[in-house]
Scaffold this motif. Structure first.
Motif, PDB file in Angstrom:
ATOM      1  N   THR A   1      32.514  45.717  42.212  1.00 37.78           N
ATOM      2  CA  THR A   1      32.850  47.143  42.413  1.00 37.78           C
ATOM      3  C   THR A   1      31.809  48.014  43.268  1.00 37.78           C
ATOM      4  O   THR A   1      30.752  47.387  43.311  1.00 37.78           O
ATOM      5  CB  THR A   1      33.052  47.759  40.794  1.00 37.78           C
ATOM      6  OG1 THR A   1      31.582  47.920  40.370  1.00 37.78           O
ATOM      7  CG2 THR A   1      34.042  47.040  40.214  1.00 37.78           C
ATOM      8  N   LEU A   2      32.267  49.072  43.548  1.00 41.25           N
ATOM      9  CA  LEU A   2      31.326  50.171  44.401  1.00 41.25           C
ATOM     10  C   LEU A   2      31.723  51.566  44.216  1.00 41.25           C
ATOM     11  O   LEU A   2      32.943  51.738  44.156  1.00 41.25           O
ATOM     12  CB  LEU A   2      31.858  49.872  46.077  1.00 41.25           C
ATOM     13  CG  LEU A   2      31.118  50.752  47.038  1.00 41.25           C
ATOM     14  CD1 LEU A   2      29.509  50.671  46.840  1.00 41.25           C
ATOM     15  CD2 LEU A   2      31.550  50.698  48.439  1.00 41.25           C
TER      16      LEU A   2
ATOM     17  N   ASN B   1      38.702  49.347  43.415  1.00 38.29           N
ATOM     18  CA  ASN B   1      37.371  48.790  43.086  1.00 38.29           C
ATOM     19  C   ASN B   1      36.352  49.527  43.919  1.00 38.29           C
ATOM     20  O   ASN B   1      35.059  49.418  43.509  1.00 38.29           O
ATOM     21  CB  ASN B   1      37.300  47.184  43.809  1.00 38.29           C
ATOM     22  CG  ASN B   1      38.011  46.405  42.896  1.00 38.29           C
ATOM     23  OD1 ASN B   1      38.276  46.619  41.527  1.00 38.29           O
ATOM     24  ND2 ASN B   1      38.500  45.296  43.316  1.00 38.29           N
ATOM     25  N   ILE B   2      36.781  50.565  44.536  1.00 35.73           N
ATOM     26  CA  ILE B   2      35.776  51.528  45.302  1.00 35.73           C
ATOM     27  C   ILE B   2      36.027  52.962  44.613  1.00 35.73           C
ATOM     28  O   ILE B   2      37.243  53.413  44.876  1.00 35.73           O
ATOM     29  CB  ILE B   2      35.950  51.571  46.732  1.00 35.73           C
ATOM     30  CG1 ILE B   2      35.629  50.355  47.421  1.00 35.73           C
ATOM     31  CG2 ILE B   2      35.027  52.620  47.380  1.00 35.73           C
ATOM     32  CD1 ILE B   2      35.832  50.287  48.857  1.00 35.73           C
ATOM     33  N   THR B   3      35.227  53.506  43.899  1.00 32.28           N
ATOM     34  CA  THR B   3      35.464  54.871  43.297  1.00 32.28           C
ATOM     35  C   THR B   3      34.438  55.741  43.934  1.00 32.28           C
ATOM     36  O   THR B   3      33.200  55.603  44.179  1.00 32.28           O
ATOM     37  CB  THR B   3      35.163  54.853  41.746  1.00 32.28           C
ATOM     38  OG1 THR B   3      34.008  54.105  41.375  1.00 32.28           O
ATOM     39  CG2 THR B   3      36.426  53.901  41.293  1.00 32.28           C
ATOM     40  N   PHE B   4      34.905  57.142  44.169  1.00 33.51           N
ATOM     41  CA  PHE B   4      33.986  58.188  44.320  1.00 33.51           C
ATOM     42  C   PHE B   4      33.988  59.098  43.234  1.00 33.51           C
ATOM     43  O   PHE B   4      34.860  59.484  42.677  1.00 33.51           O
ATOM     44  CB  PHE B   4      34.650  59.100  45.543  1.00 33.51           C
ATOM     45  CG  PHE B   4      34.912  58.080  46.920  1.00 33.51           C
ATOM     46  CD1 PHE B   4      34.108  58.368  48.012  1.00 33.51           C
ATOM     47  CD2 PHE B   4      35.854  57.241  46.982  1.00 33.51           C
ATOM     48  CE1 PHE B   4      34.101  57.882  49.297  1.00 33.51           C
ATOM     49  CE2 PHE B   4      36.056  56.692  48.411  1.00 33.51           C
ATOM     50  CZ  PHE B   4      34.897  56.865  49.257  1.00 33.51           C
TER      51      PHE B   4
ATOM     52  N   ARG C   1      34.898  45.436  51.662  1.00 40.19           N
ATOM     53  CA  ARG C   1      36.188  45.008  51.409  1.00 40.19           C
ATOM     54  C   ARG C   1      36.554  43.473  51.977  1.00 40.19           C
ATOM     55  O   ARG C   1      37.402  42.940  51.809  1.00 40.19           O
ATOM     56  CB  ARG C   1      37.156  45.872  52.296  1.00 40.19           C
ATOM     57  CG  ARG C   1      37.247  47.255  51.676  1.00 40.19           C
ATOM     58  CD  ARG C   1      38.535  47.969  52.190  1.00 40.19           C
ATOM     59  NE  ARG C   1      39.795  47.364  52.087  1.00 40.19           N
ATOM     60  CZ  ARG C   1      40.783  47.895  52.605  1.00 40.19           C
ATOM     61  NH1 ARG C   1      40.925  49.064  53.354  1.00 40.19           N
ATOM     62  NH2 ARG C   1      42.059  47.430  52.239  1.00 40.19           N
ATOM     63  N   THR C   2      35.406  43.076  52.653  1.00 43.88           N
ATOM     64  CA  THR C   2      35.384  41.597  53.034  1.00 43.88           C
ATOM     65  C   THR C   2      34.895  40.624  51.839  1.00 43.88           C
ATOM     66  O   THR C   2      35.033  39.373  52.079  1.00 43.88           O
ATOM     67  CB  THR C   2      34.556  41.288  54.232  1.00 43.88           C
ATOM     68  OG1 THR C   2      33.107  41.690  54.115  1.00 43.88           O
ATOM     69  CG2 THR C   2      34.920  42.252  55.512  1.00 43.88           C
ATOM     70  N   LEU C   3      34.299  41.164  50.900  1.00 43.14           N
ATOM     71  CA  LEU C   3      33.665  40.345  49.863  1.00 43.14           C
ATOM     72  C   LEU C   3      34.766  39.615  49.140  1.00 43.14           C
ATOM     73  O   LEU C   3      35.746  39.671  48.808  1.00 43.14           O
ATOM     74  CB  LEU C   3      32.945  41.339  48.897  1.00 43.14           C
ATOM     75  CG  LEU C   3      31.705  42.060  49.458  1.00 43.14           C
ATOM     76  CD1 LEU C   3      31.272  42.641  48.149  1.00 43.14           C
ATOM     77  CD2 LEU C   3      30.777  41.113  50.297  1.00 43.14           C
TER      78      LEU C   3
END
Length: 414
Positions: A257-258, A280-283, A250-252
């Motif tokens: 995406t992650l 942008n972060i998906t599980f 989250r600091t990028l």
């Protein structure tokens, strides 16, 4: 010779990489003509015989407060009671004795002992049989098997762990040979006076190589018309460093995406999803390696505990995906900084974000790491070499059995 493999779990009950490697070893040796049989714990009372892919598997009902392979995590008091019983579970010895008698076993190879406890060593010694212990984790030092407490890795066993493991090092002297799946793991246990007098060596766990055509598709330059895709694959748990990964992602300051693949305790998954707070972060739940590594450009293994080995890092490299890994446990034995990935340090939290930024800033570096990744882990993909080393060790143990084991069997009592 007839070989008995003793393990906490066996397929289809798979808790992690240890069970996958064990099954791969057992089936590989059977294919070579070895006479193999497995004894594992199970949920049903008594001793039962099944067959898994042509291998005879005995399952013994665990004589403890609950069976430890369960989706529901018991409360702290129940877990404490379980570990007290597991300190030395004498009741489980009768199952070992029965299988040794039925099968005319000549060598016992112990893997994870959770549920059996070190009482297994005493029963094997009483039967005057040679034994090999394969180390997959820190169970012999820590009831939790991970030497991780209050958000950080333990430098040494705490007072509670020492209490629960009193006498274990002395009992380990009954074992003829010990194998570590990493140099780190073997050295750590031996530094705590385990396995004195035993032959010791490292045999890395082999991961099945991906199909050649699949691998070739991965080994291509990354497209530059989309954000850099990071990915984590594995168990969702605190010691795996997911909180650290999400916070650093989250600091990028660049588009990325992650994807997070895997499962964990439901409450912890919810905590992580709340922390993510961005589309942008998906599980994405369970994924096969072939499917997952098509979706990522860089794999991240941010363990904040001393990872015993790290098969997931091998799998990523095998698919020509470079890895950012923490410099903990056995991971530096797989990931070499500047060769197949970058190393970061949990003691320096920003080092992870800096490594991720470097992968974005220097696409030439990323492509070079990707092109070198597969070759860097070829020796971890050679199952036949792993089986060769195990067979050579087993022959050596049987042939060179020390007279002290034959004539002066050491039995201990609590």
């Amino acid at each position: 010779m007839k070989i008995l493999f003793l393990s906490s779990l066996y397929s289809p009950h798979v808790g992690g990489g240890a069970e996958i490697v064990l099954q791969r070893t057992v089936e590989g040796l059977k294919a070579r003509g070895a006479d193999v049989v497995v004894l594992a714990t199970g949920p049903q009372p008594g001793l039962h015989v099944t067959e898994v892919r042509g291998v005879k598997v005995y399952r013994a009902g665990l004589l403890n407060t609950y069976w430890h392979f369960s989706e529901q995590r018991p409360n702290a008091l129940a877990r404490l009671g379980w570990h007290l019983r597991d300190r030395y579970n004498s009741g489980m010895r009768r199952f070992i004795a029965e299988v040794l008698s039925r099968e005319a076993v000549e060598l016992v190879v112990c893997h994870n002992l959770a549920g059996w406890s070190v009482a297994a060593w005493d029963e094997i010694a009483q039967a005057r049989l040679p034994s090999v212990q394969v180390l997959h984790d820190m169970y012999l030092s820590c009831p939790g098997s991970n030497m991780f407490r209050k958000g950080s890795a333990c430098a040494s066993p705490c007072t509670l762990c020492r209490s629960f493991r009193q006498g274990h090092a002395e009992r380990s002297a009954q074992v003829d040979a010990v194998v570590g799946v990493s140099r780190f793991l073997l050295d750590r246990l031996r530094s705590q006076q385990f396995f004195r007098g035993a032959h010791a060596q490292v045999i890395y766990s082999a991961s099945a190589p991906p199909d050649a055509l699949v691998s070739a598709r991965f080994n291509e330059p990354r497209r530059t018309d989309r954000p850099l895709r990071f990915g984590y694959m594995g168990t969702l748990s605190e010691q795996k460093g997911l909180r650290w990964l999400i916070e650093q992602f989250r600091t990028l300051a660049f588009p990325a995406t992650l994807s997070i693949a895997g499962r964990g305790q439901a409450d912890y998954e919810q905590t992580l999803k709340a922390l993510a707070g961005t589309p942008n972060i998906t599980f994405i739940g369970y994924q096969s390696p072939e499917s997952f590594y098509r979706q990522v450009d860089v794999a991240v293994v941010p363990s904040i505990w001393n990872e015993p080995f790290g098969l997931v890092a091998v799998e990523a490299c095998a698919h020509s995906v470079p890895v950012i890994a923490s410099n903990r446990g056995g991971l530096p034995e797989i990931i070499r900084d500047g060769t197949n990935g970058l190393l970061c340090d949990p003691a320096q939290p920003r080092s992870l974000g800096q490594a991720m930024a470097r992968m974005n800033r220097d696409p030439v570096l990323r492509d070079r790491l990707a092109s070198q990744a597969r070759a860097s882990v070829e020796h971890f993909l050679d199952t036949e070499q792993m089986l060769d080393r195990y067979q050579a060790l087993f022959r050596q143990v049987v042939q060179n059995r020390s007279p002290r084991h034959d004539n002066d069997v050491a039995l201990y009592s609590l």
